[in-house]
Motif scaffolding. Structure first.
Motif, mmCIF file in Angstrom:
data_model
loop_
_atom_site.group_PDB
_atom_site.id
_atom_site.type_symbol
_atom_site.label_atom_id
_atom_site.label_comp_id
_atom_site.label_asym_id
_atom_site.label_seq_id
_atom_site.Cartn_x
_atom_site.Cartn_y
_atom_site.Cartn_z
ATOM 1 N N UNK A 167 -0.359 -5.795 -14.160
ATOM 2 C CA UNK A 167 -0.890 -6.204 -13.575
ATOM 3 C C UNK A 167 -0.101 -6.608 -11.710
ATOM 4 N N UNK A 168 -0.730 -5.684 -10.487
ATOM 5 C CA UNK A 168 -0.957 -5.415 -9.379
ATOM 6 C C UNK A 168 -1.884 -6.130 -8.419
ATOM 7 N N UNK A 169 -1.468 -6.250 -6.835
ATOM 8 C CA UNK A 169 -2.361 -6.481 -5.836
ATOM 9 C C UNK A 169 -1.935 -6.243 -5.057
ATOM 10 N N UNK A 170 -3.468 -5.783 -4.530
ATOM 11 C CA UNK A 170 -4.115 -4.859 -2.907
ATOM 12 C C UNK A 170 -4.342 -6.264 -2.660
ATOM 13 N N UNK A 171 -3.689 -6.850 -1.429
ATOM 14 C CA UNK A 171 -4.425 -8.158 -0.163
ATOM 15 C C UNK A 171 -5.546 -7.274 1.426
ATOM 16 N N UNK A 172 -6.641 -7.647 0.936
ATOM 17 C CA UNK A 172 -7.425 -6.731 2.665
ATOM 18 C C UNK A 172 -7.149 -7.654 3.417
ATOM 19 N N UNK A 195 4.745 -1.005 1.286
ATOM 20 C CA UNK A 195 3.212 -1.579 1.763
ATOM 21 C C UNK A 195 3.786 -3.637 1.385
ATOM 22 N N UNK A 196 3.190 -3.998 2.697
ATOM 23 C CA UNK A 196 2.657 -5.113 2.562
ATOM 24 C C UNK A 196 1.830 -5.504 2.031
ATOM 25 N N UNK A 197 0.234 -4.632 1.317
ATOM 26 C CA UNK A 197 -0.440 -4.969 1.124
ATOM 27 C C UNK A 197 -0.647 -4.911 -0.691
ATOM 28 N N UNK A 198 0.522 -3.259 -0.913
ATOM 29 C CA UNK A 198 0.705 -3.544 -2.806
ATOM 30 C C UNK A 198 1.548 -4.364 -2.948
ATOM 31 N N UNK A 199 1.330 -5.553 -4.279
ATOM 32 C CA UNK A 199 2.617 -5.589 -5.191
ATOM 33 C C UNK A 199 2.516 -5.161 -5.929
#
Length: 620
Positions: A431-436, A387-391
């Motif tokens: 801390x996680x990151x989800x990119x739109x 899932x490239x959107x979720x780090x």
């Protein structure tokens, strides 16, 4: 290792006084510390512990009014109960395991049974004053961080009986804290609903309920969208209220001995199960449990003699009996609902028919969505492997225990530059990151099928793990991190629409926040000041003088990772998304995201300001 073993001896063993232990390990007593931006932050637990004592007096039949005053940093609570016995005033707020609630004859079915509450408040306050009035006599004492500084002699007094508590949380423990009035009002309204006939005056505003949980649901449910009149049932030691609306999800408010159990527990589980079982028996049909509970709005309050909570903050009830010789909470609630809800539905056929239509509508929607859901979940399962959107981060709210997972955060960003800055500067533990990839779909008025048909929404749903409810929520804080420009504000609204439309429980339970980042950096060779608005910028210019360098951050991507780390670390500024008592989701969404209504047009016209007005305000 050998050196560590060598140093481990008698000198390594310490014995702490209770006050020292509370200050060294405050999380054991009040949960996470926080700065006041979350409803479960420690400063609200301190307020609750003091008010609980006043509520317990009211429940025992003493005192019909409680006066509460709270500023940004100071709390004052005055009740008109019996007052603490004058000879034990100091002991009751400073000695662990000292209190009147161990005597079951003096207090029945109270919240505070462990003798820790006000002692923790005292130890964690930079200033704490306790004052008791009984039968014309007044006794007062003051403390600083739990240490006695004033032991006032007994005085004559013409004040009414009762207890006054004043405290200021210690800012060396609660960093940069500030009380949020919206959280406090919600907290106090719950006290009013659970204690019909009690008047609470909070900062000059009156809080009063005549009909208990019925009033609570009237204020939480949109009167225009409820499918049938609220069912309100009361019995000895139990009160319930329920109805169905049109929103997605399940909405519950559960209480034990007047304590709002935000994490539920055995009583809420029993309530949910008993409603399903009773409805099936009434209609003689084996409806799916999810269809019965879809769009339900319910509240339950029970009183038990010795509640066992799963934490000191009393947010989740464990397994317990109703009394020494009584049934379990589960059996008590099940029997009550089976008898009284069954009778109610048979007495009111119109309500029964409306409930049936709501269940069958949910059943049709579920079956209609089944095919789409299956395909979408298969795609999401494959995508989750890469899932490239979720780090992602290492610790998760639903998997790990302790204070760190309470800080687990998902930042939702727009664009590679913004997500890149956060990713490089984040704490990878929590801390996680989800990119739109751009502006998400405006889903107002759409069916939940769109969550599965829209790949981005589906991946976000799976990242949060909220498809089946909040029990599996992976992040305690869901933070919308967008630019502070027109496009960023629009993305913010679209995301909030998504959550409110399909996962309203996420917002209701205080998990959604807006990240505040500085608009300006003002600096000279010695100092750097970050400013969050025009007023702060002007103050910084005056402070630094001699034409300092001013940088305007147009987007999150312009802030370097090193700087970004300062804004998402210990000093993070989060604005909670709070649903007000008298606003409903459908009204909010239709106003902001519906067609261009006259109300919205008039609001824009009335509040539109030109540049000249803004400049005059800043320099006024």
């Amino acid at each position: 290792m050998a050196e560590l073993e060598h140093n481990y001896n008698e000198d390594s063993i310490r014995s702490l006084e209770p006050r020292e232990h509370i200050r060294l390990r405050p999380g054991m007593y009040i949960g996470k510390l926080g700065d006041g931006s979350s409803a479960d932050d420690g400063i609200y637990i301190l307020v609750k512990e003091v008010i609980d004592n006043s509520i317990d007096e009211h429940v025992m039949g003493f005192g019909k009014t409680i006066e509460i005053k709270i500023s940004d940093h100071k709390v004052q609570v005055r009740d008109y109960g019996r007052g603490i016995p004058l000879g034990k005033v100091i002991d009751c707020v400073s000695k662990i395991n000292t209190g009147g609630k161990y005597d079951s004859k003096a207090f029945q079915k109270s919240v505070g049974l462990n003798g820790v509450g006000t002692k923790a408040v005292n130890a964690l306050s930079s200033h704490f004053r306790i004052q008791s009035v009984r039968d014309g006599k007044l006794k007062a004492a003051e403390f600083e961080r739990g240490v006695l500084t004033l032991d006032q002699d007994l005085q004559e007094s013409n004040q009414r009986n009762g207890t006054l508590t004043i405290f200021t949380p210690d800012d060396t423990i609660f960093k940069n804290y500030q009380f949020n009035p919206d959280y406090l009002e919600n907290q106090i309204w719950n006290y009013a609903y659970l204690n019909a006939g009690l008047t609470i005056n909070f900062n000059g505003k009156k809080f009063y309920s005549e009909n208990g949980l019925l009033d609570l649901l009237r204020n939480k449910a949109d009167e225009e969208s409820v499918r049938y009149p609220i069912i309100h049932l009361k019995g000895p030691d139990i009160e319930i209220a329920l109805t169905h609306g049109n929103d997605y999800g399940e909405e519950y408010y559960s209480f034990v001995n007047g304590q709002f159990t935000t994490m539920g527990g055995t009583h809420l589980t029993a309530f949910r199960t008993a409603v399903v079982k009773t409805v099936r028996e009434v209609f003689g049909k084996d409806y799916d449990a999810s269809d019965i509970r879809a769009s339900i709005i319910g509240a339950i309050s029970v009183r038990v003699q010795e509640p066992v909570f799963e934490s000191q903050t009393k947010t989740k009830l464990g397994s317990i009996d109703m009394g020494p010789d009584g049934p379990t909470v589960n059996a008590f609630i099940t029997d009550f609902i089976k008898e009284h809800l069954d009778n109610y539905l048979r007495m009111y056929p119109e309500t029964k028919e409306a409930l049936k239509k709501r269940i069958e509508q949910s059943e049709r929607e579920r079956k209609d969505m089944a095919g789409v859901k299956k395909l979408a979940n298969q795609r999401a399962k494959k995508a989750n492997l890469h899932n490239r959107k979720l780090r992602d981060c290492r610790l998760h709210f639903n998997e790990d225990k302790g204070e760190k997972p309470l800080l687990s955060t998902l930042f939702i960003t727009e664009g590679d530059s913004a997500s890149g800055s956060i990713t490089k500067s984040r704490n990878v533990d929590i801390e996680a990151v989800f990119s739109l990839r751009g502006k998400p779909l405006n889903c107002f008025g759409l069916k939940k099928k769109v969550v599965y048909e829209n790949e981005e929404f589906n991946l976000l749903q799976h990242a949060l793990n909220i498809e089946e409810g909040l029990e599996g929520l992976r992040y305690n804080r869901v933070v919308i991190a967008t630019d502070a420009d027109v496009d960023g504000m629009h993305i913010r609204l679209l995301l909030l629409t998504f959550f409110l439309q399909f996962f309203p429980d996420l917002v209701r339970n205080g998990h959604v926040f807006i990240l505040e980042t500085p608009l300006f950096r003002v600096r000279n060779k010695k100092d750097t000041i970050y400013c969050y608005n025009e007023t702060e910028k002007q103050e910084a210019i005056r402070k630094l003088g001699k034409k300092p360098e001013i940088t305007r951050f147009k987007g999150l991507g312009e802030i370097s990772p090193d700087e970004f780390g300062k804004f998402i670390g210990e000093n993070i500024k989060l604005k909670p998304v709070i649903l007000q008592k008298d606003t409903t989701i459908q009204k909010i969404l239709s106003y902001y995201m519906g067609k261009n209504t006259p109300e919205r047009q008039n609001f824009i016209i009335d509040n539109l300001k030109i540049e000249k007005d803004i400049v005059e305000e800043v320099y006024a």
